[in-house]
Design a protein around this motif. Structure first.
Motif, PDB file in Angstrom:
ATOM      1  N   MET A  91       0.816  -1.214   0.000  1.00  0.00           N
ATOM      2  CA  MET A  91       0.000   0.000   0.000  1.00  0.00           C
ATOM      3  C   MET A  91       0.855   1.272   0.000  1.00  0.00           C
ATOM      4  N   THR A  92       2.111   1.156  -0.353  1.00  0.00           N
ATOM      5  CA  THR A  92       3.029   2.304  -0.308  1.00  0.00           C
ATOM      6  C   THR A  92       2.771   3.318  -1.413  1.00  0.00           C
ATOM      7  N   HIS A  93       2.010   2.951  -2.403  1.00  0.00           N
ATOM      8  CA  HIS A  93       1.751   3.817  -3.557  1.00  0.00           C
ATOM      9  C   HIS A  93       0.472   4.646  -3.424  1.00  0.00           C
ATOM     10  N   VAL A  94      -0.288   4.437  -2.367  1.00  0.00           N
ATOM     11  CA  VAL A  94      -1.598   5.069  -2.231  1.00  0.00           C
ATOM     12  C   VAL A  94      -1.456   6.586  -2.207  1.00  0.00           C
ATOM     13  N   ILE A  95      -2.324   7.241  -2.957  1.00  0.00           N
ATOM     14  CA  ILE A  95      -2.320   8.695  -3.050  1.00  0.00           C
ATOM     15  C   ILE A  95      -2.965   9.277  -1.794  1.00  0.00           C
ATOM     16  N   GLY A  96      -2.367  10.313  -1.276  1.00  0.00           N
ATOM     17  CA  GLY A  96      -2.890  10.970  -0.088  1.00  0.00           C
ATOM     18  C   GLY A  96      -1.815  11.056   0.978  1.00  0.00           C
ATOM     19  N   ASN A  97      -2.197  11.584   2.119  1.00  0.00           N
ATOM     20  CA  ASN A  97      -1.278  11.763   3.218  1.00  0.00           C
ATOM     21  C   ASN A  97      -0.952  10.413   3.857  1.00  0.00           C
ATOM     22  N   PRO A  98       0.317  10.006   3.844  1.00  0.00           N
ATOM     23  CA  PRO A  98       0.688   8.700   4.406  1.00  0.00           C
ATOM     24  C   PRO A  98       0.354   8.582   5.897  1.00  0.00           C
ATOM     25  N   THR A  99       0.465   9.665   6.637  1.00  0.00           N
ATOM     26  CA  THR A  99       0.144   9.626   8.065  1.00  0.00           C
ATOM     27  C   THR A  99      -1.334   9.361   8.271  1.00  0.00           C
ATOM     28  N   THR A 100      -2.175  10.012   7.472  1.00  0.00           N
ATOM     29  CA  THR A 100      -3.617   9.795   7.566  1.00  0.00           C
ATOM     30  C   THR A 100      -3.965   8.359   7.229  1.00  0.00           C
ATOM     31  N   LEU A 101      -3.354   7.823   6.182  1.00  0.00           N
ATOM     32  CA  LEU A 101      -3.607   6.426   5.795  1.00  0.00           C
ATOM     33  C   LEU A 101      -3.208   5.481   6.928  1.00  0.00           C
ATOM     34  N   LYS A 102      -2.051   5.704   7.516  1.00  0.00           N
ATOM     35  CA  LYS A 102      -1.583   4.841   8.608  1.00  0.00           C
ATOM     36  C   LYS A 102      -2.536   4.941   9.802  1.00  0.00           C
ATOM     37  N   LEU A 103      -2.980   6.144  10.137  1.00  0.00           N
ATOM     38  CA  LEU A 103      -3.919   6.309  11.247  1.00  0.00           C
ATOM     39  C   LEU A 103      -5.254   5.637  10.947  1.00  0.00           C
ATOM     40  N   ASN A 104      -5.727   5.757   9.695  1.00  0.00           N
ATOM     41  CA  ASN A 104      -6.958   5.069   9.295  1.00  0.00           C
ATOM     42  C   ASN A 104      -6.797   3.559   9.445  1.00  0.00           C
ATOM     43  N   PHE A 105      -5.647   3.052   9.018  1.00  0.00           N
ATOM     44  CA  PHE A 105      -5.378   1.619   9.116  1.00  0.00           C
ATOM     45  C   PHE A 105      -5.367   1.164  10.577  1.00  0.00           C
ATOM     46  N   LEU A 106      -4.600   1.864  11.411  1.00  0.00           N
ATOM     47  CA  LEU A 106      -4.492   1.470  12.816  1.00  0.00           C
ATOM     48  C   LEU A 106      -5.821   1.609  13.548  1.00  0.00           C
ATOM     49  N   GLY A 107      -6.589   2.651  13.223  1.00  0.00           N
ATOM     50  CA  GLY A 107      -7.912   2.811  13.824  1.00  0.00           C
ATOM     51  C   GLY A 107      -8.845   1.685  13.436  1.00  0.00           C
ATOM     52  N   THR A 108      -8.757   1.262  12.191  1.00  0.00           N
ATOM     53  CA  THR A 108      -9.593   0.156  11.725  1.00  0.00           C
ATOM     54  C   THR A 108      -9.177  -1.145  12.401  1.00  0.00           C
ATOM     55  N   ILE A 109      -7.874  -1.367  12.511  1.00  0.00           N
ATOM     56  CA  ILE A 109      -7.382  -2.569  13.197  1.00  0.00           C
ATOM     57  C   ILE A 109      -7.893  -2.584  14.639  1.00  0.00           C
ATOM     58  N   GLU A 110      -7.841  -1.449  15.310  1.00  0.00           N
ATOM     59  CA  GLU A 110      -8.328  -1.389  16.692  1.00  0.00           C
ATOM     60  C   GLU A 110      -9.823  -1.659  16.765  1.00  0.00           C
ATOM     61  N   THR A 111     -10.586  -1.089  15.842  1.00  0.00           N
ATOM     62  CA  THR A 111     -12.030  -1.286  15.824  1.00  0.00           C
ATOM     63  C   THR A 111     -12.396  -2.748  15.581  1.00  0.00           C
ATOM     64  N   VAL A 112     -11.692  -3.394  14.676  1.00  0.00           N
ATOM     65  CA  VAL A 112     -12.038  -4.762  14.278  1.00  0.00           C
ATOM     66  C   VAL A 112     -11.404  -5.815  15.190  1.00  0.00           C
ATOM     67  N   PHE A 113     -10.139  -5.609  15.567  1.00  0.00           N
ATOM     68  CA  PHE A 113      -9.394  -6.646  16.289  1.00  0.00           C
ATOM     69  C   PHE A 113      -9.059  -6.290  17.741  1.00  0.00           C
ATOM     70  N   GLY A 114      -9.212  -5.028  18.120  1.00  0.00           N
ATOM     71  CA  GLY A 114      -8.920  -4.617  19.489  1.00  0.00           C
ATOM     72  C   GLY A 114      -7.615  -3.845  19.621  1.00  0.00           C
ATOM     73  N   SER A 115      -7.418  -3.258  20.798  1.00  0.00           N
ATOM     74  CA  SER A 115      -6.271  -2.366  21.018  1.00  0.00           C
ATOM     75  C   SER A 115      -4.937  -3.120  21.039  1.00  0.00           C
ATOM     76  N   ASP A 116      -4.909  -4.348  21.533  1.00  0.00           N
ATOM     77  CA  ASP A 116      -3.651  -5.109  21.528  1.00  0.00           C
ATOM     78  C   ASP A 116      -3.165  -5.340  20.095  1.00  0.00           C
ATOM     79  N   ALA A 117      -4.083  -5.702  19.211  1.00  0.00           N
ATOM     80  CA  ALA A 117      -3.726  -5.921  17.802  1.00  0.00           C
ATOM     81  C   ALA A 117      -3.259  -4.624  17.157  1.00  0.00           C
ATOM     82  N   ALA A 118      -3.925  -3.507  17.494  1.00  0.00           N
ATOM     83  CA  ALA A 118      -3.525  -2.208  16.926  1.00  0.00           C
ATOM     84  C   ALA A 118      -2.136  -1.812  17.418  1.00  0.00           C
TER      85      ALA A 118
END
Length: 127
Positions: A91-118
């Motif tokens: 996913m290194t080629h995705v257009i947009g702010n890399p920090t925002t993408l990483k935060l979106n990813f980690l937030g989704t991981i936390e929502t779906v799998f929990g804080s330990d997984a995030a």
């Protein structure tokens, strides 16, 4: 717009119609699945593999996208380690702010799998 809904493979109501700009993992085309739609003879629809679909939805990460990822996980069981691996390598080629993408990813991981997984995912994503 007419929507054809296919529930057989995923258990989800997935409308099929025009799509916007796609931001997908590098090799998602190699992992696509053929979806048979009942009542058709020649129509072949290719859909992203579930983890690739989740990553595609994370690039936008609106409430509907996150809800779909949660439903995918509840219905078929997404693999958190595989999501992290593909996010990091494909996913290194995705257009947009890399920090925002990483935060979106980690937030989704936390929502779906929990804080330990995030927390574990965040450590794995560090350079």
């Amino acid at each position: 717009m007419h929507a054809i809904k296919q529930k057989k493979e995923t258990g989800l109501d997935i409308p099929i119609g025009p799509a916007g700009v796609e931001q997908a993992p590098y090799h998602y085309m190699d992992r696509r699945k053929k979806l048979k739609i009942e009542g058709t003879k020649k129509l072949v629809v290719h859909v992203p593999e579930e983890h690739d679909l989740a990553l595609m939805k994370i690039t936008r990460a609106n409430a509907n996208d996150i809800e779909t990822i949660k439903q995918l996980h509840n219905n078929i069981g997404l693999n958190c380690d595989l999501l992290v691996k593909r996010f990091k390598s494909e996913m290194t080629h995705v257009i947009g702010n890399p920090t925002t993408l990483k935060l979106n990813f980690l937030g989704t991981i936390e929502t779906v799998f929990g804080s330990d997984a995030a927390n574990k995912a965040e450590q794995e994503l560090k350079p």
